[in-house]
Design an enzyme around this catalytic site. Structure first.
Site, mmCIF file in Angstrom:
data_model
loop_
_atom_site.group_PDB
_atom_site.id
_atom_site.type_symbol
_atom_site.label_atom_id
_atom_site.label_comp_id
_atom_site.label_asym_id
_atom_site.label_seq_id
_atom_site.Cartn_x
_atom_site.Cartn_y
_atom_site.Cartn_z
ATOM 1 N N LYS A 26 20.560 -20.653 42.937
ATOM 2 C CA LYS A 26 19.998 -20.844 44.265
ATOM 3 C C LYS A 26 19.202 -22.139 44.217
ATOM 4 O O LYS A 26 18.185 -22.241 43.525
ATOM 5 C CB LYS A 26 19.099 -19.682 44.678
ATOM 6 N N ASN A 50 12.950 -11.109 50.791
ATOM 7 C CA ASN A 50 12.034 -10.943 49.668
ATOM 8 C C ASN A 50 10.661 -10.478 50.164
ATOM 9 O O ASN A 50 10.303 -9.319 50.031
ATOM 10 C CB ASN A 50 11.922 -12.256 48.869
ATOM 11 N N THR A 51 9.939 -11.389 50.824
ATOM 12 C CA THR A 51 8.567 -11.084 51.245
ATOM 13 C C THR A 51 8.458 -9.752 52.000
ATOM 14 O O THR A 51 7.580 -8.939 51.712
ATOM 15 C CB THR A 51 8.043 -12.202 52.177
#
Lengths: 258, 258, 258, 258
Positions: C99, C208-209
């Protein structure tokens, strides 16, 4: 541009209505009102309290040949209280115009549709020019029309939030269907919001908080005046449609083949 | 209000830039430009084609002491083509100002970030005042600054869509971080959008389609002029914050206890 | 539903990619990943630091026959740094997947389009499966395709803001035009945002968060898993169009005439 | 997850209510309902017309031990008509549950607040479990509570538009203040909209058009089921807040200093 708005048999060339609450001083309020060139000024009963000379003095500077006072019933919670308040306001201000605000809930200050309809019917029969503050409820607007309202004042967003036209989808229906003037009330936090409302075809907007709490209220009043005129002119001039496809403004034939 | 915008060492009192494409006639285009009171007018090379007397004649009516011509490179697809086009435009229009538009894709007309950065660097070294049309990409803006761009022109929405400030979250970052003027380009479909951009703190806006395709382009040009002024004044006057809680503008102590 | 996503010659039945940052404990991170049923897990180099036994231990619980590790280059600021980081990651994790995150600005963490394109080209030539984190820039996506990117990962909103699909107008263009998988990255703050992205036709989403900082991350991981499946099924089933006119769902012939 | 919704003394484990209108066939309607796993199904009086064997047959496949029928009064225009219709529905369906829909306007199908309040009061006294379809009007919701409504069903957007939660600002107030269940009705056009409503804290959603007109209604019913579960789980798990500032998910200490 000879573009007249008529409410309650009175003509207006300005489509910016302004409120008198929340200013840090009466002097600043008066200067802002003058700068706005508004011809319709909401006033709360408290503000015309005869025992306070200063307040009274401030209002004397407004030329009521050019400006319509629009007393409001803010603080009432039922139709009965509203009718009483409206009659007191008529005596006090010498006008049949009344901004009907019935909000039983002190937290969000949202209007009560049932009591508002009831009070509008009674007041219209008593000869008032009623401008009711309401949710952006198209069916309620038609019911108010049926009982003789002079205009409807649907809200754009919860009062004092400065969020703009959060009720857009319903305002569009109201504007499309209404036979009385539509004045967007509450939630207009920036001149762009006022222009937006006018571009949609609203007949006028009411602004208070956004002017009163601005860093420079007088300049902000000018900004709203310009924005309302901009939005109205754009509506009359005919806006383009929103499109999902791009469209070039410049010739795209290959430049270097010139 | 003595509020000057400086780009490429030239001062502007108007913050409305307008384009010359898509008008139904040159006469209407000229009248709209004059009504807009714009001091920065984009022109495509095609439009100054010397073989067509009428076009040329139209441009003679613009007083270039007061108005800056901003030739664009529309139609080019690479940095090399852009550099060539810019140099032709400099000869043709007698100005170092260049609106850099590199969009290889003819469908959406979106700008190429890599070729745009490359061309900006070359042109800035050649003494051009470069105003590049770009995505609302904050990092690209900083890179353009580093290579000497005169301003940045992030788009609000895909060109010609009239959708307004769809890139708001990124425009806010760009405005907050930029050390060169930020001119919002593309997508502004209504005066309220232009006011909105100015309220956010943009230095100027560029409008073309929304004026050119309006029912009455001259009136629409006036509307945009007023809206830009409204938005700028509101920005300078200091807008209130958007709030999630309601806030009364009128005294809520129970009315009837008066 | 036999609905396979292929990236870099590897097949995925889950379209929810998850990140490993910000969890309050490694145990909670592992449980959340397992609950998400994700088959593509981003990992930062720091997190596989061999000197810290506990971290290492945590990653051993992931069955890499079923799950693809996706190391990221977070923290690098140039293409050169990214290429070096990618090669270190390949050695460390034993995978060609990378990534690519190049964000020179530590405040907003927005990606650099020019360095990202440059690094993608180099890494693709070195045999990497590159998944670059980028602005929702349709032209950049095409350029990345041309240099051999394995997928594109446009952001929905600034990272960590939880704002959802603020770049919708551009994502729609990217999805419509892309020949490589489109994975929406950054800004997805709620399962509804993930469903929204999938309904638009995105090939996958990275979260994610929103999972890591939830009150209950494991339950939130399940919620995102369900939402991604919901959005994907809805996309395949064919959503109705958005309409401006109301449409009754029940017979409107007058009820009482029954 | 033992998460029960109670309305009118009846418990529901599913929070997806579905409607039976607009399906292209009764078979498809039945299959979609079963796939949705809904336990609350709105039915119009017309649809249970005893003279049409096929319709009747279709409804026999629904196990009414597990599923509550919710007859609606669609087509009525006044409180009186609604009360009559509700009583007919009670006889016909053998249930006290009634979805109250009073929309005098056949164009936009928007509800009448005054007649709805009146009918709710009468029907509640007659022992009905009333679920009224209303504008997202927080004050009206409180008035309905006072007269004994079993739930409130504010609309998200005009019916049949698929626009999602256009009334968000008011739904948030309703959800925050309501003491009866809040079921979002009308306008939910995609699973993401349903998830969004549940994430806000709505108790349930009603979906009809979006399932019935989907390319594959049965798959769409599954998608909505998953989305409602996703949104509910996210609400219970605790969503992060929306932020204006970026926040890294990966360590930003310079990578190469590792």
């Amino acid at each position: 541009m000879n573009d007249i708005l008529t409410i309650g048999e009175r003509d207006f060339t300005s489509r910016l209505f302004v409120g008198t609450g929340k200013f840090s001083s009466n002097k600043l309020m008066l200067e802002s009102i003058l700068a706005s060139e508004s011809q319709m000024i909401t006033v709360a009963m408290k503000r015309i309290d005869m025992e306070h000379e200063e307040d009274d003095d401030m209002l004397r500077h407004i030329n009521r040949d050019h400006v319509q006072f629009l007393p409001n019933t803010s603080g009432v919670r039922t139709a009965d209280e509203a009718v009483l308040a409206a009659n007191l306001a008529r005596d006090c201000f010498g006008t049949d115009f009344i901004k009907l605000e019935i909000h039983p809930d002190p937290k969000y200050l949202l209007p009560d549709p049932v009591e508002t309809l009831k009070a509008t019917e009674i007041l219209a029969k008593q000869g008032f020019k009623v401008l009711p503050y309401i949710q952006a409820d198209p069916v309620l607007c038609k019911r108010l029309e049926e009982v003789g309202t002079a205009a409807v004042m649907p809200l754009g967003a919860p009062i004092g939030t400065n969020k703009g036209l959060k009720t857009r989808d319903f305002l569009e229906i109201i504007i499309s269907e209404s036979r009385v003037p539509v004045v967007i009330d509450a939630g207009l936090g920036a001149p762009s919001h006022a222009a937006d409302a006018m571009e949609m075809g609203a007949d006028a907007v009411l602004v208070n908080t956004a002017i009163a709490v601005a860093g420079d209220p007088v300049e902000m009043a000018v900004a709203f005046r310009l924005a309302v005129e901009a939005g109205r002119r754009a509506y009359l001039a005919g806006l383009g449609t929103v499109s999902d496809s791009a469209s070039a403004t410049s010739p795209l034939t290959e430049f270097l083949n010139l």
